[in-house]
Write an enzyme that holds these catalytic residues in place. Structure first.
Site, PDB file in Angstrom:
ATOM      1  N   SER A 138      43.302  40.481  -7.217  1.00 38.09           N
ATOM      2  CA  SER A 138      43.568  39.044  -7.168  1.00 38.09           C
ATOM      3  C   SER A 138      43.922  38.533  -5.781  1.00 38.09           C
ATOM      4  CB  SER A 138      44.692  38.689  -8.145  1.00 38.09           C
ATOM      5  OG  SER A 138      44.247  38.825  -9.474  1.00 38.09           O
TER       6      SER A 138
ATOM      7  N   GLU B 165      22.519  79.358  36.409  1.00 39.24           N
ATOM      8  CA  GLU B 165      21.943  78.023  36.285  1.00 39.24           C
ATOM      9  C   GLU B 165      21.221  77.555  37.544  1.00 39.24           C
ATOM     10  OE1 GLU B 165      21.911  75.659  33.644  1.00 39.24           O
ATOM     11  OE2 GLU B 165      22.422  77.438  32.483  1.00 39.24           O
TER      12      GLU B 165
END
EC number: 2.4.99.28
Length: 830
Positions: free
Chosen positions: A417, A111
């Site tokens: 409900s 890298e």
């Protein structure tokens, strides 16, 4: 010819004359000056541009970058350790000494080979890459090489984003130079190796070591180090676990060999090590031992919603992007103090796990799937509704894998409900349409009502009959669907939805009708989920004990950054007024009836007042109970992830569980009540008409029809009852056998009744005064239209075609069962 030569010579001499040479010189001089000025201008402009970008760069916080090596931690409500933050992004922070030297060298070699020489940017590499890219363009290649150093990559991962632009690159280079002034090379490399993306959800070399080799990073061999070093350039392309690379491993094998070659070239490994590693790859390839198991937190159900909430609040307050907040949460060293009561959380989980709590469900409630997870699931939430702090949240029943679906927080379902207090009776009372004693007729819908509500045919009650005139209190207690539809129709769908949305319910485009607002039937399209969950309902029901104010539910109390600064704080709750204090108290008082004497009696525990409402969705596929005490609000859900019928009732299953978990939450708490606000009064009402009673209302053959219930001052009925009427009848002479048709002159005389003088301290409710006063189901021949009388009160019909008389007192007709039952939506909810 001679003439032409002479002319040519003259022209040449004229061209080379000092005068012409002077013009050329001047032109060249000004040309080069122009080029120079243009160059200087360009350099100046570029310099100003670069300087402006540098000035706009974020401030370099070295500690923040290093804190990426610190896991964020969650604590309970007592400040004790709960969990390290584990997100779907797997990242395990390791110290420098735990990282093998070969792994560090592998990354540096492939890298950033001059990592230990440059000061943050590699000038030689930059010019080399520029030349290489230009050469590639000229040759027709689209390959573009990068020139980022390890320091630059760390800056990109920790501070900036993955945006591809010159601005981001300039900022990256500047910040890399600055970072090198503050951290050593080893500190930079260690932080980089802990944060580098390694494919999938893996970040950092430790997570990658676990995923590919099921090893601690310190145990990696040379070949494994080389493989991980080469992976980061293109994690997907070099992923040895992908199906494509399993079939053709040459890509990642060659990449690994390239890393080994570079390590050898730079002198990081000997020739013998290099040759042995290459031979191993050629002979055996790379041996992977995959580990895809996600880590599980100690308090999985509570932790992940808390993290979700913290992320959202950070983005809202600080305008972080999703990528930025993910990085900060995953490894930003945050301290997240949750509101979780550890003992309560554990005990609620035990209650939901207990198979004995589901015996009423007859179709194999303890069946498990192939992963050993109960098919019948449950969830629960308990909230301190004054502060909004969630004390317990359980998203599933039984042992489940990490990242399992959290049914308490992320799920949305129909609520049945349980919606009635929230979007029907609460709004009706709040809008001044009635009070607890207002009457609505539990009877089939008239043609006009069918049209206005959108029903093509008659909806039904769960109890499959009609109960006639009901007070609001009784209607919500027995969960009358017809009554709820009629009251919701008076409120208006848009008003009901406005209340519901403020309470946290979600209404999709196909869930904006009266069947949703009155009965809680949400469409719940998989592509557009709507409805609510226990987290939503527990928060919503808290308003009835909090003067009508909804306090935003929070799973955390504060968040500290890695320096100890408070960056989020919920000590001052966010509040939204939903109902008036008077309306909320009246609904609270009404909801106590279902627990005291209705279908939810098992929800009661000790001497603490409990109010609540059951909910059942179509086909008994979901059971819910939501309620509150003067201390906490809570909600329970029971059902299947793949819905199926449960063959019992909501009150039978959910209310006992509610009672058990709330009993645990109230351990050692003393009795107290929700404070009654001013501005409400108990008013005498006729339970048949919902109007002001007269003396005749007390003379009904069934017993007195007068009772007292709560109304907001100014909303009580002003008209007198016209159901009960005193008649004087001239009876025929029983001794005259021939006068059967001779009494045409006899007239019925109606006298005006006296107003009843009620005892205003009477606290009787309909069920307390005379339990036998409930109307029967005798069919009526009269008009069943519902009329709105007296301050918006919903009252039963007033003009009857057939009256039952007894002792001169006319009593109202009872509800009929003779209506068309071919309804558009006959789904039953309770």
């Amino acid at each position: 010819m001679t003439e032409r030569k002479r002319e040519h010579k003259d022209r040449k001499q004229k061209k080379n004359s000092p005068k012409n040479q002077s013009k050329v010189t001047k032109f060249l001089k000004w040309f080069f000056i122009g080029i120079l000025l243009l160059g200087i201008t360009a350099v100046t402009v570029v310099g100003i541009y670069v300087l402006s970008i540098i000035r706009s760069s974020p401030e370099l916080d070295v500690q923040a970058i290093q804190s990426l090596n610190q896991p964020s931690i969650l604590y309970d409500d007592q400040g004790n350790f709960m969990d390290n933050v584990i997100t779907r992004e797997q990242r395990y922070v390791v110290k420098s000494e735990e990282i093998p030297d070969n792994l560090k060298k592998a990354f540096v070699a492939i890298e950033d080979e001059r990592f230990y020489e440059h000061k943050g940017i590699d000038i030689k590499r930059i010019f080399g890459v520029i030349a290489s890219n230009i050469k590639g363009k000229l040759s027709g290649s689209n390959t573009v090489q990068g020139a980022s150093t390890i320091t630059q990559q760390l800056i990109k991962n920790a501070v900036l984003t993955n945006e591809v632009s010159y601005e981001r690159k300039i900022k990256e280079m500047y910040l890399a130079l600055e970072l090198e002034k503050h951290l050593s090379k080893d500190e930079i490399l260690t932080t980089y190796l802990n944060t580098i993306p390694m494919g999938g959800y893996q970040y950092g070399v430790s997570a990658a070591a676990q995923r590919f080799f099921s090893k601690n990073v310190s145990d990696l061999n040379l070949v494994e180090c080389a493989y991980l070093g080469g992976l980061t350039q293109a994690p997907t392309s070099y992923d040895g676990l992908s199906e494509a690379n399993k079939e053709n491993p040459s890509r990642y094998l060659n990449r690994t060999k390239s890393v080994l070659f570079k390590m050898h070239e730079l002198g990081y490994i000997s020739s013998e090590q290099y040759n042995d590693a290459i031979n191993e790859i050629d002979t055996n390839g790379i041996k992977f031992t995959p580990n895809n198991k996600l880590s599980k937190t100690n308090f999985e159900w509570f932790t992940r919603p808390a993290i979700t909430q913290v992320k959202q609040d950070l983005m809202n307050k600080y305008k972080y992007t999703q990528e930025e907040v993910d990085k900060l949460i995953a490894n930003g060293g945050l301290k997240i103090y949750t509101s979780m009561d550890r003992n309560l959380q554990n005990n609620v989980q035990k209650v939901l796990d207990d198979p004995n709590n589901y015996k009423a469900i007859t179709n194999n409630p303890n069946e498990k799937n192939e992963d050993g997870v109960y098919k019948l699931q449950a969830s629960a939430t308990i909230i301190d509704y004054k502060t909004g702090h969630v004390k317990a949240l359980v998203g599933g029943r039984g042992e489940q894998p990490a990242m399992s679906h959290n049914r308490a927080y992320y799920d949305l379902k129909s609520i049945g409900s349980a919606t009635k207090p929230l979007t029907v009776y609460g709004p009706a009372i709040d809008l001044g349409l009635g009070g607890a004693g207002s009457v609505v007729n539990d009877s089939p819908l008239s043609n006009k009502e069918l049209s206005s509500t959108g029903y093509k045919d008659q909806p039904k009650n769960e109890y499959n009959s009609y109960r006639g005139p009901l007070t609001f209190r009784e209607a919500i207690k027995i969960s009358s669907n017809l009554a709820a539809i009629k009251v919701a129709n008076e409120v208006g769908v848009s008003n009901s939805i406005a209340y519901g949305e403020k309470l946290g319910l979600v209404y999709g485009p196909h869930s904006r009708g009266i069947s949703t607002t009155a009965l809680g039937q949400f469409q719940n399209d998989p592509n557009n989920p709507d409805g609510g969950n226990t987290y939503t309902l527990a928060s919503a029901f808290g308003v009835f004990g909090n003067n009508g104010v909804k306090t935003n539910a929070k799973l955390y109390t504060k968040v500290l950054d890695s320096h100890g600064n408070v960056i989020l704080d919920t000590s001052t709750p966010e509040e939204t007024k939903i109902f008036s204090p008077q309306a909320s108290y009246i609904v609270y008082d009404m909801l106590k009836d279902q627990v005291e004497s209705g279908s939810a009696k098992p929800a009661k525990f000790g001497n603490i007042p409990v109010a609540g409402k059951t909910g059942t969705t179509t086909g008994d596929k979901d059971y819910l109970f939501a309620g509150l005490t003067p201390y906490y609000s809570a909600a329970i859900w029971i059902g299947y992830d793949k819905p199926r019928e449960m063959r019992t009732s909501s009150g039978t299953v959910t209310s006992p569980i509610f009672g058990k978990i709330m009993g645990l939450a109230h351990k050692d708490l003393q009795y107290k009540e929700v404070e009654q606000p001013s501005g409400i009064s108990k008013i005498a009402v006729c339970m048949d008409s919902g109007l002001k009673p007269t003396s005749l209302c007390t003379q009904d053959p069934r017993g007195s029809r007068v009772y007292y219930d709560w109304f907001i001052n100014g909303s009580a009925p002003t008209q007198y009852c016209n159901y009960h009427t005193n008649l004087h009848v001239n009876a025929p002479d029983t001794n005259d056998n021939n006068n059967s048709g001779a009494n045409e002159g006899n007239k019925q005389q109606e006298t005006k009744p006296e107003e009843v003088k009620p005892n205003e301290n009477n606290n009787n409710k309909p069920n307390e005064q005379n339990p036998n006063n409930k109307p029967d189901n005798t069919p009526a021949n009269g008009n069943n239209n519902t009329n709105n009388n007296g301050g918006g009160n919903v009252t039963p019909p007033q003009n009857q075609t057939e009256n039952n008389t007894n002792n001169g007192v006319i009593t109202p007709p009872q509800a009929g069962n003779n209506q068309n039952q071919n309804g558009q939506n006959n789904n039953i909810t309770q």
